[in-house]
Design a protein around this motif. Structure first.
Motif: not given
Lengths: 360, 253
Positions: B44-54
């Protein structure tokens, strides 16, 4: 969470505006810097009572202010650095190195006019800036801790200054500098060197408290990660802050040259620690994110007044070091108490906290 | 069906031998709350990081409003109207709510003042007050450092900041994890309000009741891959838990 007790009552949907109205005066009272300021006033009153003839005179005040001027210029830069949760141990050595390069340049040009002097001033500030950028790049890009980087540049700058001069102080300082910046006065008795310091202090305070640059300085010291995530260029900002510290050390180098007519290579070994002590006594947190220029200035005057007062009242001046050491430790203790209280979401008003602690 | 405002196709990302994202798909629609759930380590966190440019991905495609984009920095995501509230909130504790709200995006004064770096403090303060009021956020003081505020208030500041700047997508990573009963209710209400403004909300949570309460669509991640997309109205907790743990599977995406 207290809401359990109160139940699921109506939501507080508006922002409590009462605390907004809290005037600047009341907020000032809460500042650690202001509390230290009261300590300073008390010291002045005590010495004035003990030696009204010699301590509480305009000429003595002038002496104290004049002696603190160079440290005040350095203190402005140090305040910025410590607010970013960094440290700059190199300022004394950078001061010496800048002064040496400046003095050698002016000697090479020759002449005793303002043209030569101006070049000397510019050279000193630029050399200081270069050391600051050197520190800043290593700290922000190479990720070497500030303590180590500036300890390294402390040694390097001092060593190079001695290499350049062969260990012999340069004493050829244009007399236009010594008679104006050094011991000149304006407006019937205000030392020029103190006016320069005052200008630096005022600009430093305005930039720190009212500009975006100042806000970013606090933000970087408060949480580097938070600053980075909202797009603050943290590395660039750190380089600039260390450049300011270095540049001001360069300016202080010229001021020192003018005041003492010599590069005084051996005379600055304690400068960094004195300035750091002043900044910390003034309430700036070594952990970053919190501090004021006003506090630093007050923090400078506490050792200065103690020194002066002890000499005048005939107490061995060595007691000054003992007293300043104690004040320093107390100041950091107060900062710790304040930070711990803030972390627990309690009142950060020191007096109230100390009182409430006793009554518990 | 409208175009997803943000869409991921076949994202993969490995950390050493661990495949955090394995050909994962994801999409969010404007005006909807999409819950992203999954067990610990589901990505989950990895996906969010990828989608928020992190975080850069190894392979896969990210589309913004139907157009393929390269997300390389959080600033770029912000410019597109994508904001993230991290679990650690990422607030500067010594700064007050207004300063945190506008950090990195300060309003400057006009003319000479702005040129020398002076900020328009009054304007920022009044706009922040409007933003907090709009959310019904219980921010007690605009001049107290956020570090001395309670967890709920800090959360409110972080969410208000994200909502203030996001006009397309808000990611909320475990926004209710550390909150009390009332603060949780506030956050869930906030999520609905934001959705009603037409913004896509991505709600990451371990709390199934909260997920069921607030979301329109549920996407389940398992072992870095999307296990299911469900309509929140036509599912139940047992099904979600089953999908998360791999006990049951469903016509996966």
């Amino acid at each position: 969470m207290t809401n359990i007790k109160t139940g699921m009552g109506p939501e507080t949907t508006s922002i409590e505006t009462a605390r907004q109205k809290e005037g600047p005066f009341k907020r000032m009272l809460k500042l650690q810097a202001f509390q230290i300021f009261i300590v300073l006033i008390v010291l002045v009153l005590i010495f004035s009572a003990l030696a009204p003839e010699s301590f509480a005179t305009l000429s003595n005040l002038r002496l104290v202010v004049q002696n603190a001027s160079i440290l005040a210029v350095l203190g402005v830069g140090m305040t910025y650095v410590i607010i970013t949760s960094g440290i700059d141990l190199s300022i004394g050595s950078v001061l010496v190195f800048s002064g040496v390069v400046s003095a050698l340049t002016m000697r090479a040009i020759g002449g005793d006019d303002w043209g030569t002097a101006a070049i000397g001033v510019v050279v000193s500030i630029v050399v200081g800036l270069a050391w600051g950028i050197f520190n800043g790049v290593l700290i922000s890009k190479a990720k070497v801790p500030p303590l180590i980087v500036t300890l390294g540049s402390l040694g390097m700058a001092l060593g190079l200054a001695q290499i350049l001069t062969g260990g012999v102080d340069v004493r050829d300082v244009p007399s236009v500098l010594t008679t104006t910046i050094g011991y000149g006065n304006i407006l019937g008795g205000i030392p020029v060197i103190s006016v320069i310091a005052l200008v630096v202090v005022v600009i430093g305070a305005l930039v720190l408290h009212y500009t975006k640059f100042g806000l970013y300085t606090y933000a970087v010291g408060s949480s580097e990660e938070a600053a980075r995530r909202v797009g603050v260029k943290v590395d660039q900002h750190l380089i600039r802050v260390y450049a300011i510290s270095g540049g001001l050390a360069g300016l202080a180098g010229v001021m020192s040259l003018s005041q003492f007519s010599t590069t005084a290579i051996a005379g600055q070994s304690q400068t960094n620690l004195n300035v750091i002590a002043a900044v910390v006594i003034g309430g700036t947190s070594l952990f970053g994110g919190y501090g004021t220029i006003f506090g630093t200035v007050v923090g400078l005057f506490i050792p200065a007044v103690l020194q002066n007062g002890f000499v005048i009242t005939g107490i061995q001046p060595f007691w000054q070091q003992v007293a300043v050491g104690a004040v320093l430790i107390v100041a950091v203790y107060i900062d710790q108490v304040r930070r711990a209280a803030a972390a627990r979401g309690q009142s950060t008003n020191l007096w109230r906290r100390l009182v409430s602690r006793k009554s518990e | 069906m409208t175009t997803p405002v943000l869409e991921a196709r076949g994202l993969s990302r490995a950390f050493g031998h661990v495949l955090a994202l394995d050909d994962a798909d994801f999409e969010v629609y404007p005006g909807e709350v999409t819950a992203l759930i999954g067990d610990n380590g589901a990505g989950k966190s990895t996906l969010v990081k990828a989608l928020s440019g992190n975080l850069a991905v190894d392979s896969g495609e990210i589309k913004f409003a139907g157009e393929p984009i390269q997300l390389t920095s959080p600033t770029q995501a912000s410019a597109l109207g994508i904001e993230t509230v991290y679990q650690d909130l990422a607030l500067a504790p010594h700064l007050d709510p207004v300063q945190n709200m506008y950090l990195g995006r300060e309003l400057m004064r006009g003319g000479l003042g702005g040129a020398v770096g002076l900020m328009n403090v009054n304007e920022m303060r009044s706009q922040s007050r409007v933003a907090f009021d709009e959310l019904g956020a219980t921010v007690r003081s605009l001049t107290t450092p956020v570090g001395s505020m309670s967890g709920g208030q800090r959360q409110a500041v972080a969410i208000a900041r994200a909502v203030h700047w996001a006009n397309k997508v808000v990611f909320l990573d475990e926004p209710t994890a550390a909150l009390g009963v009332r603060q949780t209710k506030n956050v869930l209400e906030t999520i609905r309000r934001v959705r009603d403004k037409g913004i896509a909300v991505v709600f990451i949570s371990h709390s199934m009741p909260h997920v069921m309460e607030v979301s329109d669509r549920v996407q389940v991640l398992r072992l870095g891959h999307r296990a299911a997309v469900l309509d929140a109205k036509h599912t139940n907790m047992e099904e979600l838990v089953g999908l998360m743990t791999g006990a049951s599977t469903k016509g996966a995406a």
